[in-house]
Design an enzyme around this catalytic site. Structure first.
Site, PDB file in Angstrom:
ATOM      1  N   HIS A  29     -17.000  -5.582   4.669  1.00 36.08           N
ATOM      2  CA  HIS A  29     -15.820  -4.731   4.515  1.00 36.08           C
ATOM      3  C   HIS A  29     -16.118  -3.352   5.115  1.00 36.08           C
ATOM      4  O   HIS A  29     -17.245  -2.860   5.005  1.00 36.08           O
ATOM      5  CB  HIS A  29     -15.439  -4.604   3.038  1.00 36.08           C
ATOM      6  CG  HIS A  29     -14.110  -3.935   2.861  1.00 36.08           C
ATOM      7  ND1 HIS A  29     -13.964  -2.580   2.929  1.00 36.08           N
ATOM      8  CD2 HIS A  29     -12.869  -4.442   2.684  1.00 36.08           C
ATOM      9  CE1 HIS A  29     -12.676  -2.276   2.782  1.00 36.08           C
ATOM     10  NE2 HIS A  29     -11.987  -3.391   2.624  1.00 36.08           N
ATOM     11  N   GLU A  51      -9.233  -5.911   9.885  1.00 32.21           N
ATOM     12  CA  GLU A  51      -8.781  -4.746   9.135  1.00 32.21           C
ATOM     13  C   GLU A  51      -9.032  -3.472   9.954  1.00 32.21           C
ATOM     14  O   GLU A  51     -10.127  -2.898   9.887  1.00 32.21           O
ATOM     15  CB  GLU A  51      -9.519  -4.643   7.807  1.00 32.21           C
ATOM     16  CG  GLU A  51      -9.295  -5.832   6.889  1.00 32.21           C
ATOM     17  CD  GLU A  51      -9.497  -5.459   5.423  1.00 32.21           C
ATOM     18  OE1 GLU A  51      -8.570  -5.674   4.645  1.00 32.21           O
ATOM     19  OE2 GLU A  51     -10.564  -4.939   5.084  1.00 32.21           O
ATOM     20  N   GLY A  68      -5.590  -4.655  -0.522  1.00 27.23           N
ATOM     21  CA  GLY A  68      -6.262  -3.727  -1.427  1.00 27.23           C
ATOM     22  C   GLY A  68      -5.279  -3.167  -2.440  1.00 27.23           C
ATOM     23  O   GLY A  68      -4.956  -3.801  -3.437  1.00 27.23           O
ATOM     24  N   GLY A  70      -5.702   1.627   3.238  1.00 28.97           N
ATOM     25  CA  GLY A  70      -5.405   2.603   2.188  1.00 28.97           C
ATOM     26  C   GLY A  70      -4.656   3.823   2.673  1.00 28.97           C
ATOM     27  O   GLY A  70      -4.551   4.812   1.962  1.00 28.97           O
ATOM     28  N   GLU A  87     -15.520  -0.478   4.159  1.00 31.94           N
ATOM     29  CA  GLU A  87     -16.059   0.511   3.207  1.00 31.94           C
ATOM     30  C   GLU A  87     -17.550   0.290   2.995  1.00 31.94           C
ATOM     31  O   GLU A  87     -18.308   1.242   2.805  1.00 31.94           O
ATOM     32  CB  GLU A  87     -15.268   0.455   1.886  1.00 31.94           C
ATOM     33  CG  GLU A  87     -13.887   1.078   2.077  1.00 31.94           C
ATOM     34  CD  GLU A  87     -12.803   0.547   1.168  1.00 31.94           C
ATOM     35  OE1 GLU A  87     -13.117  -0.127   0.166  1.00 31.94           O
ATOM     36  OE2 GLU A  87     -11.618   0.808   1.466  1.00 31.94           O
ATOM     37  N   ASN A  97      -8.233  -7.788  -2.944  1.00 28.78           N
ATOM     38  CA  ASN A  97      -9.497  -7.045  -2.973  1.00 28.78           C
ATOM     39  C   ASN A  97      -9.310  -5.850  -3.904  1.00 28.78           C
ATOM     40  O   ASN A  97      -8.740  -4.833  -3.509  1.00 28.78           O
ATOM     41  CB  ASN A  97      -9.855  -6.591  -1.551  1.00 28.78           C
ATOM     42  CG  ASN A  97     -11.096  -5.715  -1.533  1.00 28.78           C
ATOM     43  OD1 ASN A  97     -11.833  -5.634  -2.517  1.00 28.78           O
ATOM     44  ND2 ASN A  97     -11.333  -5.049  -0.410  1.00 28.78           N
ATOM     45  N   TRP A  98      -9.799  -5.997  -5.118  1.00 29.72           N
ATOM     46  CA  TRP A  98      -9.580  -4.932  -6.116  1.00 29.72           C
ATOM     47  C   TRP A  98     -10.521  -3.750  -5.925  1.00 29.72           C
ATOM     48  O   TRP A  98     -10.379  -2.739  -6.604  1.00 29.72           O
ATOM     49  CB  TRP A  98      -9.758  -5.505  -7.528  1.00 29.72           C
ATOM     50  CG  TRP A  98      -8.642  -6.401  -7.962  1.00 29.72           C
ATOM     51  CD1 TRP A  98      -7.459  -6.612  -7.311  1.00 29.72           C
ATOM     52  CD2 TRP A  98      -8.599  -7.208  -9.149  1.00 29.72           C
ATOM     53  NE1 TRP A  98      -6.679  -7.502  -8.024  1.00 29.72           N
ATOM     54  CE2 TRP A  98      -7.360  -7.885  -9.146  1.00 29.72           C
ATOM     55  CE3 TRP A  98      -9.485  -7.432 -10.208  1.00 29.72           C
ATOM     56  CZ2 TRP A  98      -6.982  -8.768 -10.166  1.00 29.72           C
ATOM     57  CZ3 TRP A  98      -9.110  -8.305 -11.220  1.00 29.72           C
ATOM     58  CH2 TRP A  98      -7.872  -8.963 -11.204  1.00 29.72           C
ATOM     59  N   LYS A  99     -11.502  -3.875  -5.052  1.00 30.70           N
ATOM     60  CA  LYS A  99     -12.476  -2.789  -4.845  1.00 30.70           C
ATOM     61  C   LYS A  99     -13.040  -2.362  -6.205  1.00 30.70           C
ATOM     62  O   LYS A  99     -13.286  -3.215  -7.041  1.00 30.70           O
ATOM     63  CB  LYS A  99     -11.820  -1.640  -4.064  1.00 30.70           C
ATOM     64  CG  LYS A  99     -11.110  -2.159  -2.806  1.00 30.70           C
ATOM     65  CD  LYS A  99     -10.633  -1.097  -1.885  1.00 30.70           C
ATOM     66  CE  LYS A  99      -9.987  -1.736  -0.658  1.00 30.70           C
ATOM     67  NZ  LYS A  99      -9.541  -0.779   0.319  1.00 30.70           N
ATOM     68  N   SER A 116      -3.091  -1.790   4.321  1.00 27.92           N
ATOM     69  CA  SER A 116      -1.773  -1.376   3.818  1.00 27.92           C
ATOM     70  C   SER A 116      -0.735  -2.499   3.830  1.00 27.92           C
ATOM     71  O   SER A 116       0.443  -2.255   4.128  1.00 27.92           O
ATOM     72  CB  SER A 116      -1.262  -0.146   4.575  1.00 27.92           C
ATOM     73  OG  SER A 116      -2.165   0.944   4.394  1.00 27.92           O
TER      74      SER A 116
HETATM   75  P1  PGA Z   1      -5.383  -1.611   1.500  1.00 29.22           P
HETATM   76  O1  PGA Z   1      -6.869  -2.167   1.570  1.00 29.22           O
HETATM   77  O2  PGA Z   1      -4.460  -2.797   1.342  1.00 29.22           O
HETATM   78  O3  PGA Z   1      -5.358  -0.714   0.294  1.00 29.22           O
HETATM   79  O4  PGA Z   1      -5.114  -0.875   2.769  1.00 29.22           O
HETATM   80  C1  PGA Z   1      -7.172  -3.336   2.298  1.00 29.22           C
HETATM   81  C2  PGA Z   1      -8.652  -3.601   2.278  1.00 29.22           C
HETATM   82  O5  PGA Z   1      -9.429  -2.635   2.355  1.00 29.22           O
HETATM   83  O6  PGA Z   1      -9.113  -4.752   2.164  1.00 29.22           O
END
Ligand code: PGA
Length: 252
Positions: A97, A169, A235, A175, A99, A11-13, A214
């Site tokens: 997600h 998640e 991510g 993150g 976010e 997931n490159w966001k 993470s």
């Molecule tokens: P992260 O993000 O690996 O940077 O914690 C995971 C995600 O939000 O899908």
């Protein structure tokens, strides 16, 4: 245990241009060429999706979007539909997600409409669920997961369950460098599987449930060793080809 092919999703966001995406895949693909029995999905920002689709053409790796609108078309400025995603070659879509839920007002009700829309278009939905830190501390994790799964999958027919991927998640682990412990992740994911079995008795065993939050090369192997963890939604560590390749290999 059902035979579930592990799935590793990047997931490159909001990272990487089309040129960055192509350069990334030029490095990644040779590194994972010999990895067997793992499904890989790359979720770039929308603008890089056509470049990713092109670079992945003829390979097993799939390109996915990070969100979509539930309607087929209409006056929804800035949005894209499932058919628009398949039109540019996407094969999957991340939905719900945290976010999106936290910053963009994504609701369980919208997800209940997005998931059937994605399925109808032939997209593999990757439904994200997970609790806040305060909810975990308040002992509400199971209730939160029950509410999120119940609402998002309210309209799904039992037979369609196997065509959905769920990603657990925990929001406090995204993150932050704070991964859920493997047993903690296993416990929540086993609970999700039991919730799925209420929707589609036998079908729940076939659903792939990923862990996200993470995930790094250093913790991927022990997470993947858990009975109910079928892959990872990655991510930060998916932005670097070497790190993501190591995580893909952890799934094999
Ligand atoms: P992260 O993000 O690996 O940077 O914690 C995971 C995600 O939000 O899908």
């Amino acid at each position: 245990m059902a035979d579930r092919t592990p799935l590793m999703a990047a997931n490159w966001k909001m990272h990487k241009t089309a040129a960055d995406a192509t350069a990334f895949l030029d490095e990644l693909l040779p590194e994972i060429e010999d990895v067997e029995g793992v499904d890989v999905v790359i979720c770039p920002p929308l603008t890089a999706l056509p470049a990713v689709v092109e670079a992945l053409s003829g390979r097993g790796t799939r390109a996915a979007a990070q969100n979509m609108h539930e309607e087929a078309e209409g006056a929804y400025t800035g949005e894209v539909s499932a058919a628009m995603l398949t039109d540019v070659g996407a094969q999957a879509v991340i939905l719900g997600h945290s976010e999106r839920r936290q910053y963009f007002g994504e609701t369980d009700e919208a997800l209940a409409r997005k998931i059937p829309a994605a399925l109808a278009a032939g997209l593999l939905p990757i439904l994200c669920v997970g609790e806040l830190e305060s909810e975990r501390e308040g002992g509400e994790t199971e209730a939160v997961l029950e509410r999120q799964i119940g609402a998002a999958l309210a309209t799904i027919e039992a037979g369609a369950l196997a065509d959905i991927v769920v990603a657990y998640e925990p929001i406090w682990a995204i993150g932050t460098g704070r991964t859920a412990g493997p047993e903690q992740a296993q416990e929540a994911i086993a609970h999700i599987r039991s919730l799925l079995s209420r929707i589609g008795a036998g079908g729940a065993d076939a659903v792939r449930i990923l862990y996200g939050g993470s995930v790094k090369p250093a913790n991927a192997v022990e997470l993947m060793a858990q009975t109910d963890i079928d892959g990872a939604l990655v991510g930060g560590a998916s932005l670097e080809p070497g790190d993501f390749a190591a995580i893909v290999r952890a799934g094999a």
